[in-house]
Scaffold this active site. Structure first.
Site, mmCIF file in Angstrom:
data_model
loop_
_atom_site.group_PDB
_atom_site.id
_atom_site.type_symbol
_atom_site.label_atom_id
_atom_site.label_comp_id
_atom_site.label_asym_id
_atom_site.label_seq_id
_atom_site.Cartn_x
_atom_site.Cartn_y
_atom_site.Cartn_z
ATOM 1 N N HIS A 60 -8.410 2.962 -5.767
ATOM 2 C CA HIS A 60 -9.623 2.089 -5.506
ATOM 3 C C HIS A 60 -11.030 2.759 -5.908
ATOM 4 O O HIS A 60 -10.955 3.939 -6.222
ATOM 5 C CB HIS A 60 -9.859 2.238 -3.800
ATOM 6 C CG HIS A 60 -8.578 1.514 -3.096
ATOM 7 N ND1 HIS A 60 -8.581 0.352 -2.882
ATOM 8 C CD2 HIS A 60 -7.591 2.119 -2.378
ATOM 9 C CE1 HIS A 60 -7.646 -0.085 -2.062
ATOM 10 N NE2 HIS A 60 -6.975 1.100 -1.760
ATOM 11 N N CYS B 194 0.681 -1.347 0.012
ATOM 12 C CA CYS B 194 -0.011 -0.025 0.032
ATOM 13 C C CYS B 194 0.880 1.199 0.045
ATOM 14 O O CYS B 194 0.384 2.273 -0.208
ATOM 15 C CB CYS B 194 -1.003 -0.136 1.105
ATOM 16 S SG CYS B 194 -2.241 -1.150 0.904
ATOM 17 N N GLU C 188 -13.183 0.018 1.043
ATOM 18 C CA GLU C 188 -12.298 0.059 -0.133
ATOM 19 C C GLU C 188 -12.959 -1.209 -1.044
ATOM 20 O O GLU C 188 -12.413 -1.227 -2.128
ATOM 21 C CB GLU C 188 -10.912 -0.315 0.363
ATOM 22 C CG GLU C 188 -10.350 0.870 0.802
ATOM 23 C CD GLU C 188 -8.802 0.553 1.457
ATOM 24 O OE1 GLU C 188 -8.267 -0.561 1.072
ATOM 25 O OE2 GLU C 188 -8.201 1.538 1.862
ATOM 26 N N HIS D 100 -11.808 11.085 -8.433
ATOM 27 C CA HIS D 100 -10.706 11.060 -9.536
ATOM 28 C C HIS D 100 -9.531 11.847 -9.340
ATOM 29 O O HIS D 100 -9.173 12.736 -10.148
ATOM 30 C CB HIS D 100 -11.310 11.359 -10.881
ATOM 31 C CG HIS D 100 -12.203 10.398 -11.619
ATOM 32 N ND1 HIS D 100 -13.383 10.073 -10.891
ATOM 33 C CD2 HIS D 100 -11.902 9.244 -12.414
ATOM 34 C CE1 HIS D 100 -13.993 9.094 -11.679
ATOM 35 N NE2 HIS D 100 -13.148 8.463 -12.539
ATOM 36 N N HIS E 186 -1.478 3.315 -5.978
ATOM 37 C CA HIS E 186 -2.620 2.241 -6.487
ATOM 38 C C HIS E 186 -3.842 3.029 -6.222
ATOM 39 O O HIS E 186 -4.012 4.178 -5.926
ATOM 40 C CB HIS E 186 -2.497 1.255 -5.607
ATOM 41 C CG HIS E 186 -2.839 1.188 -4.187
ATOM 42 N ND1 HIS E 186 -1.997 1.818 -3.272
ATOM 43 C CD2 HIS E 186 -4.222 1.028 -3.266
ATOM 44 C CE1 HIS E 186 -2.493 1.627 -1.888
ATOM 45 N NE2 HIS E 186 -3.829 1.434 -2.044
#
Length: 137
Positions: free
Chosen positions: A41, A35, A124, A79, A39
């Site tokens: 989600h 993590c 998540e 976003h 990355h």
């Protein structure tokens, strides 16, 4: 004229909620594992308002009002690279901090004599998430 049954000597509460989602990228600084790498989600969010009274239409809060305010705040993080967002430049953009950010930014918008923001749920995945209740009054 419509009459409502009153519940003498009992406190009534209604938990009214909307579900939504947002997409974003992040990484957890100093995390000892994957993590720490960038990355993304598709977070799922549930916003719950607790009402102690109903209005003349029999509603605690109009869903239209609730959805409008939730969308306004969700749009500020949707976003985004959350690590670049002002709120998360120092705080890690963990699900816990995201829930706190949403709560803090919705609390005043969802405050009325009949109702107030009760909790923010952030997930998540379908199998893991948390519920944040905000500062205890």
């Amino acid at each position: 004229m419509m009459q409502y049954i009153t519940h003498n000597h009992r406190i009534t509460m209604y938990d009214i909620f909307v579900r939504t989602h947002f997409a974003g990228a992040h990484h957890l600084r100093d995390y000892p594992g994957d993590c720490e790498k960038p990355h993304g989600h598709n977070w799922k969010v549930k916003i719950t308002v607790r009402a102690t009274e109903l209005d003349h239409l029999g509603m605690g809060i109009d869903f239209t009002v609730l959805k409008k305010h939730v969308k306004e705040v969700i749009d500020t993080i949707d976003h985004c690279d959350l690590n670049e967002h002002e709120a998360f430049r120092v705080l890690n953009p963990s699900s816990e901090h995201i829930a706190m950010y949403l709560f803090d930014n919705l609390a005043d918008l969802l405050s009325h004599e009949r109702y107030s923001l009760y909790s923010v749920t952030v997930s998540e995945t379908d199998n893991q998430g948390l519920v944040y209740y905000g500062p205890q009054k």
